[in-house]
Design a protein around this motif. Structure first.
Motif, PDB file in Angstrom:
ATOM      1  N   ASP A 188       1.128  -1.376  -0.200  1.00  0.00           N
ATOM      2  CA  ASP A 188      -0.004   0.617   0.070  1.00  0.00           C
ATOM      3  C   ASP A 188       1.097   0.834  -0.215  1.00  0.00           C
ATOM      4  OD1 ASP A 188      -2.353  -1.846  -0.264  1.00  0.00           O
ATOM      5  OD2 ASP A 188      -2.908  -1.091   2.168  1.00  0.00           O
ATOM      6  N   GLU A 189       1.963   1.123   0.452  1.00  0.00           N
ATOM      7  CA  GLU A 189       2.870   2.681   0.783  1.00  0.00           C
ATOM      8  C   GLU A 189       3.127   2.473  -0.152  1.00  0.00           C
ATOM      9  OE1 GLU A 189       4.068   3.163   4.852  1.00  0.00           O
ATOM     10  OE2 GLU A 189       2.412   3.206   6.101  1.00  0.00           O
ATOM     11  N   PHE A 210       7.122   3.197  -6.803  1.00  0.00           N
ATOM     12  CA  PHE A 210       5.984   4.505  -6.386  1.00  0.00           C
ATOM     13  C   PHE A 210       5.712   4.445  -4.791  1.00  0.00           C
ATOM     14  CE2 PHE A 210       6.359   2.776 -10.103  1.00  0.00           C
ATOM     15  CZ  PHE A 210       6.042   3.143 -10.705  1.00  0.00           C
ATOM     16  N   LEU A 248       3.532   6.388  -1.878  1.00  0.00           N
ATOM     17  CA  LEU A 248       2.432   6.588  -1.020  1.00  0.00           C
ATOM     18  C   LEU A 248       2.621   8.039  -0.654  1.00  0.00           C
ATOM     19  CD1 LEU A 248      -0.684   7.346  -0.726  1.00  0.00           C
ATOM     20  CD2 LEU A 248      -0.308   5.649   0.856  1.00  0.00           C
ATOM     21  N   ASP A 249       1.703   9.469  -0.673  1.00  0.00           N
ATOM     22  CA  ASP A 249       2.530  10.343   0.150  1.00  0.00           C
ATOM     23  C   ASP A 249       1.214  10.580   1.436  1.00  0.00           C
ATOM     24  OD1 ASP A 249       1.931  12.945   1.221  1.00  0.00           O
ATOM     25  OD2 ASP A 249       3.300  14.237  -0.806  1.00  0.00           O
ATOM     26  N   GLU A 250       1.242  10.640   2.038  1.00  0.00           N
ATOM     27  CA  GLU A 250       0.280  10.434   3.506  1.00  0.00           C
ATOM     28  C   GLU A 250      -0.705  11.935   3.462  1.00  0.00           C
ATOM     29  OE1 GLU A 250       1.714   8.897   6.652  1.00  0.00           O
ATOM     30  OE2 GLU A 250       1.772   7.063   6.157  1.00  0.00           O
ATOM     31  N   THR A 267      -1.677  13.852   0.512  1.00  0.00           N
ATOM     32  CA  THR A 267      -2.137  14.040  -0.331  1.00  0.00           C
ATOM     33  C   THR A 267      -2.924  12.572  -1.105  1.00  0.00           C
ATOM     34  OG1 THR A 267      -0.052  13.328  -2.449  1.00  0.00           O
ATOM     35  CG2 THR A 267      -0.422  15.951  -1.431  1.00  0.00           C
ATOM     36  N   ASP A 268      -2.115  11.734  -0.623  1.00  0.00           N
ATOM     37  CA  ASP A 268      -3.152  10.537  -0.974  1.00  0.00           C
ATOM     38  C   ASP A 268      -2.505   9.329  -2.129  1.00  0.00           C
ATOM     39  OD1 ASP A 268      -4.567   7.393  -0.297  1.00  0.00           O
ATOM     40  OD2 ASP A 268      -6.286   8.689  -1.135  1.00  0.00           O
ATOM     41  N   GLN A 269      -1.431  10.011  -3.117  1.00  0.00           N
ATOM     42  CA  GLN A 269      -1.157  10.502  -4.117  1.00  0.00           C
ATOM     43  C   GLN A 269       0.517  10.061  -4.557  1.00  0.00           C
ATOM     44  OE1 GLN A 269      -1.930  14.053  -6.509  1.00  0.00           O
ATOM     45  NE2 GLN A 269      -3.941  13.449  -6.842  1.00  0.00           N
ATOM     46  N   TYR A 270      -0.125   8.758  -5.253  1.00  0.00           N
ATOM     47  CA  TYR A 270       1.431   8.215  -5.244  1.00  0.00           C
ATOM     48  C   TYR A 270       2.835   9.500  -6.307  1.00  0.00           C
ATOM     49  CZ  TYR A 270      -0.091   3.832  -3.486  1.00  0.00           C
ATOM     50  OH  TYR A 270      -0.865   3.101  -2.916  1.00  0.00           O
ATOM     51  N   SER A 271       4.080   9.173  -6.281  1.00  0.00           N
ATOM     52  CA  SER A 271       5.328   9.954  -6.577  1.00  0.00           C
ATOM     53  C   SER A 271       6.172   8.817  -7.152  1.00  0.00           C
ATOM     54  CB  SER A 271       6.194  10.979  -5.457  1.00  0.00           C
ATOM     55  OG  SER A 271       6.058   9.991  -4.585  1.00  0.00           O
ATOM     56  N   ARG A 272       6.555   8.601  -8.189  1.00  0.00           N
ATOM     57  CA  ARG A 272       7.333   7.760  -9.010  1.00  0.00           C
ATOM     58  C   ARG A 272       8.384   8.464  -8.770  1.00  0.00           C
ATOM     59  NH1 ARG A 272       7.145   5.388 -15.088  1.00  0.00           N
ATOM     60  NH2 ARG A 272       9.930   4.970 -14.996  1.00  0.00           N
TER      61      ARG A 272
END
Length: 248
Positions: free
Chosen positions: A161-162, A185, A187-189, A191-196
């Motif tokens: 998940d993270e 990938f 998870l930015d907690e 923004t709840d979006q993933y950064s690569r």
């Protein structure tokens, strides 16, 4: 190499790595071969997993790494664990000015990140210069078998998940070398979006005869060579080779 963002997901990637086995190896060999004291340099210390374990056992530990980010993570973890470490940012092949130690380690195949024979030879010389008389040097490297049959042209993945990653391994341009292409990938907690982000890591190994030659030239006696955390000589399909050396 600067690990950058990689430092902050390194422990996730290495969560199954048997640090306690390295600790057991260290303690056993330091006892068998009569380490002259408890002053230890953990060279290429990464995020400090082994450094912290050693410090908890009463060793006076200096952690050295090329990556400032790795050392920041190490410092945070050491503070959380209430252990005292001295930390320095240096390239192992340019190691200088850090005093003398009773034992120096380069574990977790960190030596394989040196991609030329000259870098390995220079690293051995610099380590020799930082050891007390009769000081011990422990390190491990990937075997040729592992480079050619475990890593080369393989893909490894992990989905959580993270943090998730795709890890592609390719044959390198030099003999007994590989290139690791990693895509993370995270998870930015907030923004709840993933950064690569992407990383390219290169590793190279050499024959046991090469390591023996370079160690002898640098002023070491090779006391023992074993494989895969076992008290056995390396076999054709051994994956990790351990050297125990003493400064002449």
């Amino acid at each position: 190499m600067n690990y950058g963002d990689f430092a902050y997901v390194y422990d996730f990637l290495m969560q199954d790595v048997p640090y306690d086995k390295w600790l057991e190896f260290f303690q056993k060999k330091a006892n068998i071969y009569n380490a002259p004291g408890k002053k230890v340099m953990d060279l290429a210390c990464g995020t400090g997993e082994l450094s912290i374990r050693l410090a908890k056992l009463g060793y006076q530990v200096t952690g050295v790494d090329l990556s400032e980010d790795m050392l920041m993570v190490t410092s945070q973890k050491a503070n959380k664990e209430s252990v005292q470490l001295s930390l320095f940012q240096q390239n192992m092949s340019q190691l200088e000015g850090l005093g003398l130690y009773d034992v120096i380690t380069v574990f977790c195949d960190s030596l394989n990140y040196l991609t030329s024979p000259n870098e390995v030879q220079e690293t051995f010389k610099r380590i020799h210069d930082h050891l007390q008389v009769n000081g011990l040097f422990f390190f491990d490297i990937h075997s040729i078998y592992k480079m050619e049959h475990i890593f080369s042209n393989q893909t490894f993945t992990e989905i959580e998940d993270e943090v998730s990653y795709i890890w592609n391994c390719f044959e390198g341009e030099n003999p007994y070398s590989v290139e690791h292409e990693l895509t993370f990938f995270v998870l930015d907690e907030k923004t709840d979006q993933y950064s690569r982000f992407d990383e390219l890591h290169k590793q190279r190994t050499y024959t046991e005869d090469d390591y023996h030659l370079w160690l002898n030239e640098a002023g070491f006696d090779v006391l023992e060579v074993s494989a895969d955390f076992a008290n056995e000589k390396p076999k054709e399909d051994s994956e990790r080779i351990f050297f125990v050396c003493r400064k002449k």
